[in-house]
Design an enzyme around this catalytic site. Structure first.
Site, PDB file in Angstrom:
ATOM      1  CD  GLU A  25      65.661 -19.101  14.518  1.00  0.00           C
ATOM      2  OE1 GLU A  25      66.591 -18.500  15.104  1.00  0.00           O
ATOM      3  OE2 GLU A  25      65.732 -20.310  14.208  1.00  0.00           O
ATOM      4  CG  PHE A  73      66.690 -32.560  19.966  1.00  0.00           C
ATOM      5  CD1 PHE A  73      67.737 -31.987  20.686  1.00  0.00           C
ATOM      6  CD2 PHE A  73      66.600 -32.301  18.600  1.00  0.00           C
ATOM      7  CE1 PHE A  73      68.683 -31.189  20.057  1.00  0.00           C
ATOM      8  CE2 PHE A  73      67.547 -31.500  17.969  1.00  0.00           C
ATOM      9  CZ  PHE A  73      68.586 -30.950  18.696  1.00  0.00           C
ATOM     10  CD  GLN A  74      66.276 -28.217  17.586  1.00  0.00           C
ATOM     11  OE1 GLN A  74      65.606 -28.519  16.612  1.00  0.00           O
ATOM     12  NE2 GLN A  74      67.363 -27.462  17.497  1.00  0.00           N
ATOM     13  CG  MET A  81      67.706   6.858  26.550  1.00  0.00           C
ATOM     14  SD  MET A  81      67.417   8.635  26.428  1.00  0.00           S
ATOM     15  CE  MET A  81      66.416   8.724  24.940  1.00  0.00           C
ATOM     16  CE  LYS A 101      59.401 -34.212  10.590  1.00  0.00           C
ATOM     17  NZ  LYS A 101      60.404 -33.545   9.772  1.00  0.00           N
TER      18      LYS A 101
END
Lengths: 553, 171
Positions: free
Chosen positions: A51, A113-114, A467, A163
């Site tokens: 993602e 969940f999630q 760097m 959802k």
């Protein structure tokens, strides 16, 4: 027409002019993905490897195309993986709409969940965010999200959609996308005041940034500079706003800017700051910033006035419209003495610049530059290679430079290159990265392969986090803590494993051959450029310091 | 002079903010303060004559730089409809205090006397404690609290200041 929430989401995206979305499916966005499947002849979906990469791709797409980038992720880990991408877009004022699924309303707040409160998580890094609590407000929230993302100073907007909202039905009617917010010209007297400051100035310096790219004001900046005979310095965000070869263009200012640009910035008696925010990387020690100058600041975001630097005069509005009016009002002038001084700075810069030879990064960037035209998209990651690109690449076209200026996100480049390539309609894209940065999101190469994108990945491989090493060398007694990577990764073999092609370049001739081969390849091609571990980015003004502490060579 | 870098004198100032009556708006506003490092002395929020809007009164201590930044940063939030700094001299400022004090036979009458002087009200009363409500300028409440410290404060609850500009003006 009655539709489900998921249908409304896809229809509203299409309605808002979105042709490509980036994302990654998952449990709580399954319904949206089902509708994307059905609408695949009208809207394209690019699946990332992660993602974060998808979010950077949406960001790169937005920067290259000027449109709003869209990224979709599922709830929980999908949503939190977007966070760096959203923050990156926020710091660089990139219009982005992030859509996340979430657990049904009745499971919210129960550590389901999630489940993650992504609205709470992203509040400080979005222009605005929403959680949709009724399907009846879904379309209007999405429309508002697009409007907010692109209006004024652009930025990311997140819409979290549980959802059950995706499943519920509501009436949908197609609408014409709202124009972005319009800004009226400031009062005539405001512009007159700037005009008179310009006419009094003997050493004007135009400091322009990302706002010029966003406002499409490149021609206006050029016209102003030519009319008042002023040099132009740029922030990193503004580099693609102005032709790198324009005679008034001194290049980037700030910590790793061009010597002449930094010096002129310091010596000026008037700074005309256009679409910039005086980042600490651009100003260094603020109390010593441009000590002899009056500062005029024109920006669309009034909160930037006096935030980092006190300004003498600020004008709020669209920089393009203001510049047109301003340039009309002022008389053509010449500043030969100022230019004599600037040319001395330039001569000093040229004498002290590294030579473009062998595998020196300058040589590599200049070779890439020679093969690029005004449509070539250049993306970078973060670190030394980013500064070398900013210093030595001569940008020719607006919206061609995709770099993480504000957040400094290592791992930004691969996703951004993918999005930029797609957003530009498939233009040749060159990602300049480092072995450290590329390592952070190299899996996103698979997305470039799957979509057959003409992206050349140039890995400046110094086997170190260059760097950080540079700082360790200068300020930490050469204690190279955890920066000497010396990994055994064979980047060419890795590219091949991903289904791309590649070549290793240890010499200039090998690089030339690799670049030729890369340019003749239609898909992604990786060049593993072996460079010296101790190559430094110069000049350098250490953080929080002023021009007196500049390290030139 | 550079306000963006120098520390100027700090003073207390009053912000009146009209916000959309939305889910999460309080988090958004308080988050802005903590993110930018501004301290809130008090924050009060409540409904207005328009059900779509809430009104916040926020008291902040800071220098001129913080003062101007807060107003501008608040104004950038989508849900902030209006934000204004109220000038102290032209503003009615009121706060409500509930305070519970432990008492005995002797101290009860002393405190009752003070409550009358401060024009407060005793709202709960038993052999061991008194609960008092007082409203007024925050400074008046401070003075009362200071006085009661000699007696034993059991607990304090303050509403945070409410503010409105004088005259027919509205935010």
């Amino acid at each position: 027409m009655k539709m489900t929430g998921a249908q409304i989401i896809v229809e509203t995206l299409i309605e808002q002019g979105c042709d490509t979305v980036f994302g990654y499916p998952g449990g709580f966005v399954l319904n949206i993905y089902d509708e994307l499947y059905k609408a695949q002849d009208r809207i394209n979906h690019i699946i990332g490897a992660h993602e974060q990469g998808a979010a950077h791709a949406a960001d790169g797409y937005a920067r290259a195309s000027g449109k709003v980038g869209v990224v979709i992720a599922t709830s929980g880990p999908g949503a939190t993986n977007l966070v760096t991408g959203i923050a990156n877009a926020f710091l660089d004022s990139v219009p982005l709409v992030a859509i996340t699924g979430n657990v049904p309303l009745n499971l919210l707040g129960r550590d389901s969940f999630q489940e993650v409160d992504i609205m709470g998580v992203t509040m400080p890094i979005t222009k605005h965010n929403y959680i949709v609590r009724s399907v009846n407000e879904l379309a209007s929230i999405l429309r508002e999200a697009f409007y907010i993302a692109k209006s004024g100073r652009p930025g990311p907007v997140l819409v979290d959609i549980p959802k059950d909202i995706q499943l519920a039905s509501a009436e949908y009617k197609k609408q014409t996308p709202a124009e972005k917010k319009s800004y009226s010209l400031p009062a005539e007297s405001e512009i007159d005041e700037i005009a008179s400051l310009i006419s009094e100035s003997k050493k004007p310096y135009i400091y322009s940034g990302g706002g010029i790219v966003i406002s499409d004001a490149s021609d206006e900046v050029k016209a102003l500079a030519e009319k008042i005979d002023a040099p132009i310095g740029l922030s990193i965000m503004g580099l693609s706003a102005l032709d790198g070869n324009h005679p008034n263009n001194l290049g980037m200012t700030g910590m790793h800017g061009h010597y002449a640009s930094i010096k002129a910035n310091y010596e000026a008696d008037l700074i005309i700051a256009l679409g910039v925010r005086f980042s600490d990387r651009a100003t260094g020690n603020k109390s010593k910033y441009a000590p002899n100058a009056k500062i005029v600041h024109i920006d669309i975001d009034p909160a930037e006035f006096g935030k980092n630097i006190d300004v003498f005069k600020s004008v709020n509005g669209d920089v393009k419209a203001i510049l047109r009016k301003l340039t009309e009002k002022i008389a053509k002038t010449k500043h030969p003495e100022w230019w004599d001084q600037i040319n001395e700075f330039r001569a000093f810069e040229n004498e002290n610049a590294p030579k473009a030879e062998g595998m020196h990064p300058r040589n590599i960037i200049e070779k890439i530059n020679a093969k690029a035209d005004e449509k070539t998209i250049v993306a970078t990651d973060v670190g030394q290679h980013q500064m070398w690109t900013a210093q030595f690449f001569k940008f020719k076209g607006r919206r061609t430079f995709l770099t993480s200026g504000g957040l400094g996100t290592m791992g930004y480049g691969m996703g951004a290159a993918i999005g930029g390539c797609i957003g530009s309609g498939g233009q040749r894209t060159i990602l300049v990265t480092g072995d450290g940065s590329y390592g952070m999101n190299l899996h996103e190469t698979v997305t470039a392969v799957s979509n057959g994108l003409p992206i050349i990945i140039v890995v400046m491989n110094n086997h170190t986090l260059g760097m950080v090493r540079q700082w360790q060398k200068l300020f930490f007694g050469e204690r190279y803590s955890n920066t000497t990577l010396n990994r055994k990764t064979d980047f060419v073999a890795l590219a091949k494993a991903f289904g791309a092609d590649g070549a290793r370049a240890e010499t200039e001739a090998q690089f030339d051959a690799a670049l030729e081969k890369a340019l003749a390849t239609n898909g992604p091609f990786l060049i593993d450029c072996v460079i010296d571990i101790d190559e430094r980015v110069l000049p350098m003004i250490p953080a929080g310091s002023s021009i007196d502490s500049m390290i030139v060579n | 002079m550079n306000n963006a870098t120098d520390n100027n004198d700090r003073e207390q100032f009053i912000l009146s903010v009209l916000v959309s009556n939305h889910f999460g708006v309080l988090t958004r506003i308080s988050g802005l303060f903590s993110r930018r490092g501004y301290n809130i002395d008090s924050l009060n929020v409540g409904e207005t004559e328009n059900p779509a809007l809430s009104r916040m009164t926020i008291i902040v201590t800071g220098d001129d730089y913080i003062k101007s930044q807060i107003v501008k940063q608040l104004a950038k939030l989508q849900e902030v409809k209006k934000v204004e700094l109220l000038p102290k001299a032209e503003t009615v400022l009121r706060e409500h205090l509930l305070i519970k004090i432990s008492v005995d036979r002797q101290t009860r009458s002393e405190i009752t006397e003070a409550v009358n002087v401060f024009r407060g009200k005793i709202v709960d009363f038993n052999t061991e404690s008194l609960t008092i409500e007082i409203n007024g300028e925050p400074s008046k409440l401070n003075a009362f609290i200071e006085f009661t410290k000699n007696y034993g404060i059991i607990e304090i609850c303050r509403s945070g200041a409410l503010a409105m500009k004088r005259g027919a003006y509205s935010l």
